[in-house]
Design a protein around this motif. Structure first.
Motif, PDB file in Angstrom:
ATOM      1  N   LEU A   1       1.034  -1.253  -0.013  1.00 28.43           N
ATOM      2  CA  LEU A   1       0.122  -0.047  -0.053  1.00 28.43           C
ATOM      3  C   LEU A   1       0.776   1.213   0.008  1.00 28.43           C
ATOM      4  CD1 LEU A   1      -2.614  -1.129   2.528  1.00 28.43           C
ATOM      5  CD2 LEU A   1      -2.953  -0.918   0.269  1.00 28.43           C
TER       6      LEU A   1
ATOM      7  N   ASN B   1      -6.094  -6.254   3.694  1.00 25.67           N
ATOM      8  CA  ASN B   1      -6.763  -5.462   2.507  1.00 25.67           C
ATOM      9  C   ASN B   1      -5.636  -5.134   1.389  1.00 25.67           C
ATOM     10  OD1 ASN B   1      -9.649  -5.289   2.587  1.00 25.67           O
ATOM     11  ND2 ASN B   1      -8.876  -4.643   4.788  1.00 25.67           N
TER      12      ASN B   1
ATOM     13  N   ILE C   1     -10.040   1.588   0.757  1.00 26.90           N
ATOM     14  CA  ILE C   1      -9.345   0.419   1.525  1.00 26.90           C
ATOM     15  C   ILE C   1      -9.098   0.947   3.036  1.00 26.90           C
ATOM     16  CG2 ILE C   1      -6.786  -0.538   1.883  1.00 26.90           C
ATOM     17  CD1 ILE C   1      -6.491  -0.520  -1.086  1.00 26.90           C
TER      18      ILE C   1
END
Length: 586
Positions: A378, A476, A488
């Motif tokens: 991420l 996630n 997210i």
């Protein structure tokens, strides 16, 4: 209440008591800095069982560490929960983790929050960890217990013994956790005492307990000197009759937590709170057994009597009843209860072979915090993240006087100071740390500062929530590097709320920071708009004005003034989120 002790320094007392345990059981070691007693490495891999709590309840919990029972125990100061950092170190560095870790904790707010924070921290690092909270005290009924529920007392040791034996048999983490919860669901306990106890290091005036009269007994007194449900003048038969009625009377809807019939297999535990002579405990045990048979037609299949969970030198005892339930694993609760345990707080003796064992392998080197912060896929803009966080933290610092004023009216006045201290420490971290574009590492850097600088209940709640958020982000994370999106964040925040609900019963409408947190998360999930979400948090905080509190110190505040101010925790969180929104919009 006796105020005389051989050791009057409480810190020295706790430390020396912990240091004594490895002398009497060579299978365990002591990490004195973190107040951890742990099983030495070298045994076959199994699910590790960890417990703990404030000191003063010995032999619980440190003396229950040993083969067949606990893998580790974490001690706080006298009657105070250990910190989350102590528990985290126990989970990560002092016990086997290969097959997972189960944490068993008594239902006290400090224990649940601090052990829970450590559990979430461990989960965020990728470990398999579960936690079961034991609340078995029938001394406080449903009406008075409210959302907090039953306190955990001596019945907790039966949960620990049963799951310790099951783990030693090689059961999985899920099996051990399920049986722990099953056992906890089938236990009811109650205690009584003739006197409060005196904590070493305190003057009698500081103790300040409302002492009982010579002929009085307090029914339902807690193991930390908490008041019980009633005081009365009675003899032992009358006292035991009342205690058993509180545990077994199905007509008492306020206390009927467990239905036990004469056909059920029952385990009886009569526990010495520390100051009852062995002779007198024998007479008490006999009275309990006779009344169970004569008045309730219950003949226990196992009877344990002795000192298992004390309240220092408490002049009292507790009664615990366990209704034996089917584990579904081909091994009964009774077999697990009877299994040998090599712990000097349990009745089984230490085997001679253990004394002869040579020193086992040294402990593994503790990884550094940077090693624990595992990267994710991420990605975020580090400059924008720093800008947004700086705006949010500065807004909290500016709001500190208002938050402190509100908390002075409805609490103990430390909420604003605690938030400001955390905000200032985070600003320093942001200035000194290297820029990172990994969202999870950025969050973990924040978590480390929060855990160190923010104490008290609000600090624990923030740390638990943020650790759960880190776990949610990892769950996630996409398979390849991608920019993090509001969607997210929203999913991770939703899972964080679910995790937080395991450790606090607070919900919107209870006049807590949840009144700001829930609207923020739910609005973000629906809209993906940070500005709308922050406004929802602000509205939620404002809505706490005039709201009657269900949890926290505000419950105990009398008089006037609280109706005109918002909950300080909710107001502080709303200010933080509004600042975050402002920073992201620049």
């Amino acid at each position: 209440m006796s105020a005389k002790h051989f050791i009057n320094d409480p810190t020295h007392l706790v430390n020396t008591a912990l240091r004594s345990i490895p002398h009497t059981n060579p299978s365990v070691s002591c990490d004195l800095e973190n107040k951890i007693i742990y099983l030495k490495p070298g045994s076959s891999p199994q699910v590790s069982i960890i417990s703990g709590g404030g000191s003063g309840h010995e032999p619980s919990f440190a003396s229950f560490v040993g083969n067949g029972l606990l893998s580790g125990a974490v001690a706080g100061t006298i009657f105070a929960s250990p910190s989350a950092e102590q528990v985290r170190r126990c989970i990560l560095h002092r016990v086997e983790k290969e097959k997972g870790v189960l944490v068993v904790v008594m239902n006290y707010t400090g224990d649940v929050l601090n052990f829970g924070m450590a559990v979430e921290k461990a989960r965020a690092s990728g470990l398999e960890v579960d936690m079961v909270v034991v609340g078995d005290d029938a001394g406080v009924g449903r009406a008075k217990g409210g959302k907090v529920g039953r306190r955990g007392i001596a019945g907790t040791v039966l949960v620990q013994k049963i799951v310790g034996a099951l783990a030693a048999k090689g059961a999985s983490l899920k099996q051990v956790s399920d049986v722990a919860q099953l056992t906890a669901n089938n236990i009811v306990s109650i205690g009584s005492s003739l006197s409060h106890v005196h904590v070493p290091g305190r003057t009698v005036a500081e103790a300040g307990e409302d002492e009982l009269n010579e002929s009085e007994v307090e029914i339902g007194m807690g193991i930390h000197n908490e008041p019980g449900s009633e005081r009365k003048t009675t003899d032992l038969p009358g006292l035991v009759k009342t205690m058993l009625s509180h545990c077994l009377d199905a007509a008492d809807k306020d206390r009927n937590f467990l239905n036990i019939s004469p056909s059920d297999e029952v385990v009886l535990l009569v526990n010495n709170l520390g100051g009852v002579s062995v002779l007198e405990l024998g007479g008490i045990t006999n009275e309990v057994i006779e009344q169970l048979a004569n008045d309730w037609k219950i003949k226990p299949v196992r009877i344990l009597a002795g000192t298992f969970m004390t309240s220092l030198n408490g002049l009292g005892f507790s009664i615990t009843l366990l209704k034996v339930a089917n584990t579904g694993l081909g091994t009964s609760m009774l077999e697990l209860l009877d299994a040998p345990a090599e712990a000097n707080g349990w009745s089984a003796a230490i085997k001679s072979g253990t004394w002869k064992k040579s020193e086992t392998a040294s402990l593994q080197k503790e990884p550094s915090s940077t090693e624990e912060a595992q990267p994710s896929t991420l990605k975020l803009d580090p400059s924008l993240a720093k800008l947004a966080m700086t705006a949010a933290l500065n807004r909290v610092i500016v709001a500190e006087p208002d938050i402190t004023n509100y908390d002075t009216i409805v609490g103990d006045g430390d909420c604003g100071i605690g938030l400001k201290r955390g905000a200032e420490a985070l600003l320093k971290m942001l200035d000194k740390s290297k820029k990172v574009d990994d969202a999870l590492i950025f969050l973990q850097n924040i978590i480390q500062v929060v855990e160190i600088t923010m104490d008290g209940t609000s600090g624990a709640i923030y740390a638990i929530f943020l650790n759960a958020l880190a776990h949610g982000l990892r769950q996630n994370s996409p398979s390849s590097p991608e920019p993090i999106t509001p969607a997210i964040w929203a999913k991770a925040l939703e899972s964080s709320l679910q995790s937080l609900s395991k450790y606090t019963p607070a919900q919107p409408g209870d006049r807590t920071l949840m009144d700001a947190l829930y609207p923020f998360v739910t609005t973000l999930s629906k809209t993906g708009d940070i500005a709308l979400s922050a406004k929802a948090a602000e509205d939620g905080a404002k809505g706490t004005r005039g709201m009657k509190a269900s949890l926290g110190r505000t419950v105990y505040v009398g008089g006037e003034g609280w109706q005109g101010v918002p909950d300080p925790g909710a107001h502080g969180l709303a200010e933080l989120l509004l600042g975050l929104s402002d920073g992201l919009s620049k």
